[in-house]
Design a protein around this motif. Structure first.
Motif, PDB file in Angstrom:
ATOM      1  N   VAL A  51     -18.020  16.612 -27.822  1.00 19.47           N
ATOM      2  CA  VAL A  51     -18.847  15.494 -27.350  1.00 19.47           C
ATOM      3  C   VAL A  51     -20.329  15.800 -27.589  1.00 19.47           C
ATOM      4  CG1 VAL A  51     -19.586  14.194 -25.320  1.00 19.47           C
ATOM      5  CG2 VAL A  51     -17.160  14.676 -25.674  1.00 19.47           C
ATOM      6  N   ALA A  52     -20.739  17.048 -27.362  1.00 21.18           N
ATOM      7  CA  ALA A  52     -22.143  17.429 -27.581  1.00 21.18           C
ATOM      8  C   ALA A  52     -22.532  17.240 -29.041  1.00 21.18           C
ATOM      9  CB  ALA A  52     -22.354  18.880 -27.154  1.00 21.18           C
ATOM     10  N   GLU A  53     -21.646  17.637 -29.942  1.00 22.27           N
ATOM     11  CA  GLU A  53     -21.931  17.484 -31.372  1.00 22.27           C
ATOM     12  C   GLU A  53     -22.025  16.012 -31.761  1.00 22.27           C
ATOM     13  OE1 GLU A  53     -19.730  18.291 -35.681  1.00 22.27           O
ATOM     14  OE2 GLU A  53     -18.918  19.197 -33.854  1.00 22.27           O
ATOM     15  N   LEU A  54     -21.082  15.205 -31.265  1.00 23.99           N
ATOM     16  CA  LEU A  54     -21.086  13.782 -31.586  1.00 23.99           C
ATOM     17  C   LEU A  54     -22.314  13.085 -31.005  1.00 23.99           C
ATOM     18  CD1 LEU A  54     -17.307  13.026 -30.938  1.00 23.99           C
ATOM     19  CD2 LEU A  54     -18.442  13.051 -33.165  1.00 23.99           C
ATOM     20  N   ALA A  55     -22.683  13.453 -29.777  1.00 25.88           N
ATOM     21  CA  ALA A  55     -23.862  12.849 -29.147  1.00 25.88           C
ATOM     22  C   ALA A  55     -25.123  13.186 -29.935  1.00 25.88           C
ATOM     23  CB  ALA A  55     -23.983  13.327 -27.704  1.00 25.88           C
ATOM     24  N   ILE A 113      -8.406  13.142 -31.310  1.00 24.92           N
ATOM     25  CA  ILE A 113      -9.205  13.122 -30.079  1.00 24.92           C
ATOM     26  C   ILE A 113     -10.690  13.038 -30.421  1.00 24.92           C
ATOM     27  CG2 ILE A 113      -9.876  14.442 -28.034  1.00 24.92           C
ATOM     28  CD1 ILE A 113      -7.038  15.630 -28.047  1.00 24.92           C
ATOM     29  N   ARG A 114     -11.098  13.777 -31.440  1.00 23.10           N
ATOM     30  CA  ARG A 114     -12.505  13.750 -31.856  1.00 23.10           C
ATOM     31  C   ARG A 114     -12.907  12.335 -32.289  1.00 23.10           C
ATOM     32  NH1 ARG A 114     -15.835  14.952 -36.387  1.00 23.10           N
ATOM     33  NH2 ARG A 114     -17.722  16.083 -35.743  1.00 23.10           N
ATOM     34  N   ALA A 115     -12.013  11.659 -33.003  1.00 23.41           N
ATOM     35  CA  ALA A 115     -12.303  10.291 -33.436  1.00 23.41           C
ATOM     36  C   ALA A 115     -12.409   9.352 -32.240  1.00 23.41           C
ATOM     37  CB  ALA A 115     -11.215   9.810 -34.395  1.00 23.41           C
ATOM     38  N   VAL A 116     -11.526   9.538 -31.256  1.00 24.48           N
ATOM     39  CA  VAL A 116     -11.575   8.709 -30.048  1.00 24.48           C
ATOM     40  C   VAL A 116     -12.880   8.943 -29.291  1.00 24.48           C
ATOM     41  CG1 VAL A 116     -10.533   8.349 -27.769  1.00 24.48           C
ATOM     42  CG2 VAL A 116      -9.076   8.503 -29.797  1.00 24.48           C
ATOM     43  N   MET A 117     -13.281  10.188 -29.166  1.00 26.92           N
ATOM     44  CA  MET A 117     -14.549  10.494 -28.502  1.00 26.92           C
ATOM     45  C   MET A 117     -15.728   9.897 -29.282  1.00 26.92           C
ATOM     46  SD  MET A 117     -14.043  12.191 -25.663  1.00 26.92           S
ATOM     47  CE  MET A 117     -12.806  10.885 -25.473  1.00 26.92           C
ATOM     48  N   ALA A 118     -15.624   9.898 -30.592  1.00 33.60           N
ATOM     49  CA  ALA A 118     -16.675   9.279 -31.416  1.00 33.60           C
ATOM     50  C   ALA A 118     -16.733   7.775 -31.175  1.00 33.60           C
ATOM     51  CB  ALA A 118     -16.424   9.575 -32.894  1.00 33.60           C
ATOM     52  N   GLU A 143     -16.006   6.294 -28.342  1.00 29.89           N
ATOM     53  CA  GLU A 143     -16.675   6.116 -27.057  1.00 29.89           C
ATOM     54  C   GLU A 143     -18.176   6.394 -27.166  1.00 29.89           C
ATOM     55  OE1 GLU A 143     -15.043   4.615 -24.947  1.00 29.89           O
ATOM     56  OE2 GLU A 143     -13.059   4.948 -25.808  1.00 29.89           O
ATOM     57  N   ILE A 144     -18.542   7.413 -27.925  1.00 32.02           N
ATOM     58  CA  ILE A 144     -19.963   7.685 -28.176  1.00 32.02           C
ATOM     59  C   ILE A 144     -20.600   6.494 -28.881  1.00 32.02           C
ATOM     60  CG2 ILE A 144     -21.543   9.097 -29.561  1.00 32.02           C
ATOM     61  CD1 ILE A 144     -20.667  10.505 -27.052  1.00 32.02           C
ATOM     62  N   GLY A 145     -19.831   5.845 -29.771  1.00 34.52           N
ATOM     63  CA  GLY A 145     -20.323   4.651 -30.454  1.00 34.52           C
ATOM     64  C   GLY A 145     -20.667   3.544 -29.474  1.00 34.52           C
ATOM     65  N   HIS A 146     -19.816   3.347 -28.447  1.00 37.26           N
ATOM     66  CA  HIS A 146     -20.119   2.355 -27.416  1.00 37.26           C
ATOM     67  C   HIS A 146     -21.459   2.672 -26.745  1.00 37.26           C
ATOM     68  CE1 HIS A 146     -16.670  -0.235 -27.349  1.00 37.26           C
ATOM     69  NE2 HIS A 146     -15.808   0.732 -27.067  1.00 37.26           N
ATOM     70  N   ASP A 190     -15.467   1.260 -33.477  1.00 44.18           N
ATOM     71  CA  ASP A 190     -14.598   1.855 -34.501  1.00 44.18           C
ATOM     72  C   ASP A 190     -15.412   2.246 -35.724  1.00 44.18           C
ATOM     73  OD1 ASP A 190     -12.326   1.545 -32.960  1.00 44.18           O
ATOM     74  OD2 ASP A 190     -11.644  -0.281 -33.960  1.00 44.18           O
ATOM     75  N   ALA A 191     -16.354   1.380 -36.100  1.00 46.12           N
ATOM     76  CA  ALA A 191     -17.197   1.665 -37.253  1.00 46.12           C
ATOM     77  C   ALA A 191     -18.054   2.899 -37.006  1.00 46.12           C
ATOM     78  CB  ALA A 191     -18.090   0.460 -37.559  1.00 46.12           C
ATOM     79  N   ALA A 192     -18.582   3.019 -35.790  1.00 44.23           N
ATOM     80  CA  ALA A 192     -19.387   4.197 -35.450  1.00 44.23           C
ATOM     81  C   ALA A 192     -18.548   5.461 -35.536  1.00 44.23           C
ATOM     82  CB  ALA A 192     -19.969   4.034 -34.052  1.00 44.23           C
ATOM     83  N   ALA A 193     -17.308   5.380 -35.056  1.00 45.39           N
ATOM     84  CA  ALA A 193     -16.416   6.539 -35.125  1.00 45.39           C
ATOM     85  C   ALA A 193     -16.090   6.903 -36.566  1.00 45.39           C
ATOM     86  CB  ALA A 193     -15.128   6.251 -34.352  1.00 45.39           C
ATOM     87  N   ALA A 194     -15.902   5.889 -37.405  1.00 46.49           N
ATOM     88  CA  ALA A 194     -15.616   6.147 -38.818  1.00 46.49           C
ATOM     89  C   ALA A 194     -16.795   6.844 -39.488  1.00 46.49           C
ATOM     90  CB  ALA A 194     -15.293   4.831 -39.528  1.00 46.49           C
ATOM     91  N   GLN A 195     -18.001   6.458 -39.117  1.00 46.58           N
ATOM     92  CA  GLN A 195     -19.181   7.076 -39.711  1.00 46.58           C
ATOM     93  C   GLN A 195     -19.387   8.506 -39.204  1.00 46.58           C
ATOM     94  OE1 GLN A 195     -22.130   4.188 -38.620  1.00 46.58           O
ATOM     95  NE2 GLN A 195     -21.513   2.722 -40.198  1.00 46.58           N
TER      96      GLN A 195
END
Length: 297
Positions: free
Chosen positions: A89-93, A140-145, A147-150, A228-233
């Motif tokens: 989560v820290a990396e994605l944020a 899981i990483r994609a799912v967290m991404a 949520e980070i996208g939201h 979803d687009a944010a997670a894909a990126q």
């Protein structure tokens, strides 16, 4: 019991804030004493109550989410998996250029996750125990991404503003309809509203509320495509597609999210037909197809 307490606490806060605000603005009765309505006062009254409810819910969202779902915030990782989750989560944020969210795990055998919070630099992301048990690390990483996208897209604030506008106009037009029916149908000739006003207003609010919910839910479904687009990126479209495919394979498992939190989860209760207009999430098939086509909305 906890949901009842949260509901009562939220509504009490709304009444207190709205009452103080209306008093400061000097808004009096919305009825002019001659059978008509002061539309300016009515609009201010409806806006105060409409937005107060939405913003109080937003400011209390993390507190309510933790208690409504039983989320345990990871303050000090106790296992290798918890440490990995916090680091991910820290990396994605950091990649999404937002502040580090609180990271939590909530008890549910269903695969789900959610994000909430009033500020993109003071948010909460949480994942279910079921998802941690059955999904691969990349999924899981994609799912967290997602949520980070939201959070990065400011979806919580945007939906709050939309809900506030909708609440305002539902209350506004419902009271105009109620006053008209009271005077024209119930033949109330008194200086104040009669029983017809209150009955008609309640019925009009129910009908207009359902119609308005269709608009709000449409916006909610669009923000899922954007997340979803944010997670894909952030993690690659293949990983996000794999996570959605896994969710689709588990659609028989109950979502087990409190009603007020359904819109904030990655996996909503999906229905077809007219009921689909009131769903917070688009069908998983549509989300997968959008990612495969590169149509990130």
């Amino acid at each position: 019991m906890m949901r009842i307490v949260l509901f009562l606490a939220t509504n009490l806060a709304i009444l207190m804030v709205a009452s103080v605000t209306l008093s400061l603005l000097g808004v009096g009765s919305v009825h002019d004493g001659q059978g008509g309505m002061n539309l300016t006062s009515l609009l201010i009254f409806c806006a105060v109550f409409g937005f107060a409810g939405s913003f109080i819910s937003l400011f209390l969202s993390k507190w309510m989410a933790k208690r409504g779902t039983g989320t345990r915030v990871i303050t000090q990782p106790q296992t290798r998996q918890e440490q990995w989750l916090v680091d991910t989560v820290a990396e994605l944020a950091r990649d999404a250029n937002i502040g580090m969210p609180e990271v939590g795990i909530f008890p549910s055998r269903a695969s789900n996750a959610f994000a909430t919070g009033w500020n993109k630099n003071a948010s909460l992301v949480a994942v279910s125990e079921g998802m941690l048990q059955r999904f691969s690390p990349n999924e899981i990483r994609a799912v967290m991404a997602h949520e980070i996208g939201h959070v990065a897209n400011g979806d919580m604030v945007t939906l709050t503003l939309i809900q506030g506008v909708v609440n305002t106009f539902v209350m506004f037009f419902a009271r105009i309809i109620g006053n008209f029916v009271d005077r024209a149908v119930f033949r109330n000739e008194g200086s104040g509203p009669g029983i017809g006003y209150f009955i008609s207003t309640i019925v009009a609010e129910l009908v207009l509320g359902i119609l308005a919910s269709i608009i709000v839910m449409w916006f909610s479904r669009q923000r899922e495509f954007r997340a979803d687009a944010a997670a894909a990126q952030l993690t690659g479209s293949g990983n996000m597609i794999a996570a959605l495919e896994r969710l689709r394979a588990e659609q028989g498992i109950p979502v087990e999210m409190p009603g007020e939190m359904t819109a904030f989860g990655i996996n909503g209760n999906l229905k077809n037909g007219l009921a689909g207009l009131l769903m917070t999430h688009p069908p998983l098939e549509q989300r997968i197809a959008a990612l495969r086509a590169g149509n990130y909305r």
